[in-house]
Design a protein around this motif. Sequence first.
Motif, PDB file in Angstrom:
ATOM      1  N   HIS A  57      -4.224  28.018  19.286  1.00 22.43           N
ATOM      2  CA  HIS A  57      -3.455  29.144  19.809  1.00 22.43           C
ATOM      3  C   HIS A  57      -3.009  30.050  18.668  1.00 22.43           C
ATOM      4  CE1 HIS A  57      -3.380  27.411  23.785  1.00 22.43           C
ATOM      5  NE2 HIS A  57      -2.809  26.298  23.339  1.00 22.43           N
ATOM      6  N   THR A  58      -2.435  31.188  19.031  1.00 22.95           N
ATOM      7  CA  THR A  58      -1.916  32.097  18.012  1.00 22.95           C
ATOM      8  C   THR A  58      -0.396  31.971  17.941  1.00 22.95           C
ATOM      9  OG1 THR A  58      -1.835  33.890  19.624  1.00 22.95           O
ATOM     10  CG2 THR A  58      -3.779  33.779  18.225  1.00 22.95           C
ATOM     11  N   LEU A  59       0.139  32.214  16.749  1.00 22.10           N
ATOM     12  CA  LEU A  59       1.591  32.264  16.529  1.00 22.10           C
ATOM     13  C   LEU A  59       1.971  33.733  16.419  1.00 22.10           C
ATOM     14  CD1 LEU A  59       2.048  29.538  13.767  1.00 22.10           C
ATOM     15  CD2 LEU A  59       2.651  29.351  16.179  1.00 22.10           C
ATOM     16  N   MET A  85      -0.388  27.279  10.801  1.00 17.55           N
ATOM     17  CA  MET A  85      -0.889  27.942   9.599  1.00 17.55           C
ATOM     18  C   MET A  85      -0.362  29.367   9.589  1.00 17.55           C
ATOM     19  SD  MET A  85      -3.117  25.369  10.409  1.00 17.55           S
ATOM     20  CE  MET A  85      -4.061  26.046  11.706  1.00 17.55           C
ATOM     21  N   PHE A  86       0.294  29.741   8.499  1.00 15.53           N
ATOM     22  CA  PHE A  86       0.888  31.069   8.360  1.00 15.53           C
ATOM     23  C   PHE A  86       0.090  31.881   7.347  1.00 15.53           C
ATOM     24  CE2 PHE A  86       4.239  28.404   9.878  1.00 15.53           C
ATOM     25  CZ  PHE A  86       4.976  29.210  10.732  1.00 15.53           C
ATOM     26  N   SER A 121       1.005  26.048   5.442  1.00 14.94           N
ATOM     27  CA  SER A 121       0.983  25.366   6.732  1.00 14.94           C
ATOM     28  C   SER A 121       2.163  24.410   6.872  1.00 14.94           C
ATOM     29  CB  SER A 121      -0.323  24.591   6.901  1.00 14.94           C
ATOM     30  OG  SER A 121      -0.377  23.527   5.983  1.00 14.94           O
ATOM     31  N   ILE A 122       2.447  24.081   8.126  1.00 19.46           N
ATOM     32  CA  ILE A 122       3.492  23.114   8.466  1.00 19.46           C
ATOM     33  C   ILE A 122       2.863  22.071   9.374  1.00 19.46           C
ATOM     34  CG2 ILE A 122       5.676  22.765   9.683  1.00 19.46           C
ATOM     35  CD1 ILE A 122       6.437  25.601   8.928  1.00 19.46           C
ATOM     36  N   SER A 160       3.946  27.952   0.925  1.00 24.72           N
ATOM     37  CA  SER A 160       5.363  28.318   1.027  1.00 24.72           C
ATOM     38  C   SER A 160       6.198  27.203   1.639  1.00 24.72           C
ATOM     39  CB  SER A 160       5.534  29.571   1.880  1.00 24.72           C
ATOM     40  OG  SER A 160       4.828  30.654   1.341  1.00 24.72           O
ATOM     41  N   PHE A 161       5.558  26.282   2.331  1.00 20.38           N
ATOM     42  CA  PHE A 161       6.254  25.220   3.044  1.00 20.38           C
ATOM     43  C   PHE A 161       6.022  23.840   2.408  1.00 20.38           C
ATOM     44  CE2 PHE A 161       4.988  28.598   5.935  1.00 20.38           C
ATOM     45  CZ  PHE A 161       6.228  29.029   6.349  1.00 20.38           C
ATOM     46  N   ALA A 162       5.667  23.807   1.138  1.00 20.86           N
ATOM     47  CA  ALA A 162       5.381  22.542   0.454  1.00 20.86           C
ATOM     48  C   ALA A 162       6.583  21.604   0.537  1.00 20.86           C
ATOM     49  CB  ALA A 162       5.018  22.802  -1.003  1.00 20.86           C
TER      50      ALA A 162
END
Length: 181
Positions: free
Chosen positions: A70-72, A107-108, A116-117, A140-142
Motif C-alpha cells: 500500500h501507499t503511505l 519505507m519512507f 524504513s520502520i 532516519s529511523f535507525a
Amino acid sequence: MLQRIIFCTAVLLAIASVILLALFSPVPHRKNSTRHWLALSLYIQHPQVGGPVPIPVPPWAATGALIFHHTLTEGPENTSRVIGKAQGFIIPNEHFAHSAFNIIYFMFDTHKYSGSISIQSKNVGHKNKEELKVVGGTGSFAFARGHAVFAQTNGEKSNLDATYHIKLHLKFPNRSQIIPE
C-alpha cells in the motif's frame, strides 16, 4: 646514533601525547544518553486500481496469508502527498501467530525522512484499532523502538479496502542530536 636518538624521542612524544589525550579528553555528558522521541501521523491507503475490474479477494482471515503493498500518505484522502510505502506479509493462522515473518515495513522517501520502520504484527486481534510494537528501523529511523497505533478511519466492511490512520511513537537511544518534530 643520531637516528636512534630521533627514534626514541619520537616514541616518547607519542607516548606522552597518548597519556595527555587520555587525561584531558572531554568526558561524554550523561545528557546525551537520554532517549529522544519522535511522533509521526500518517495514513495507509488502499491502492487505487485503474483499468479492468480487479478480481475479488476473499476476507484476509479466511486466506492462508495476507500480503500487501500500500501507499503511505500525509493525509486521509487518497490524493494526499505520498510519503512512502507500506508492505507486509502476515500469516493469521494461529500456528504462525507468533512467527517472525509477521512484520509490516514502512519505507519512507521524503526530503525530511529516508529509511524504513519495522513493526511487529504478532498479536493482531482483527479489531478496528490495534497497538503494535516498533522493533527497528534503518536510515532516519535507525534503532527505532516504540509503538504504532493503527486505527481504521472509514466504516468499510472489508479490512482490505480500509484506510488506516497510523500514529507512530518512536524513541531513539543515544542520539547525539535531537530529531526535529
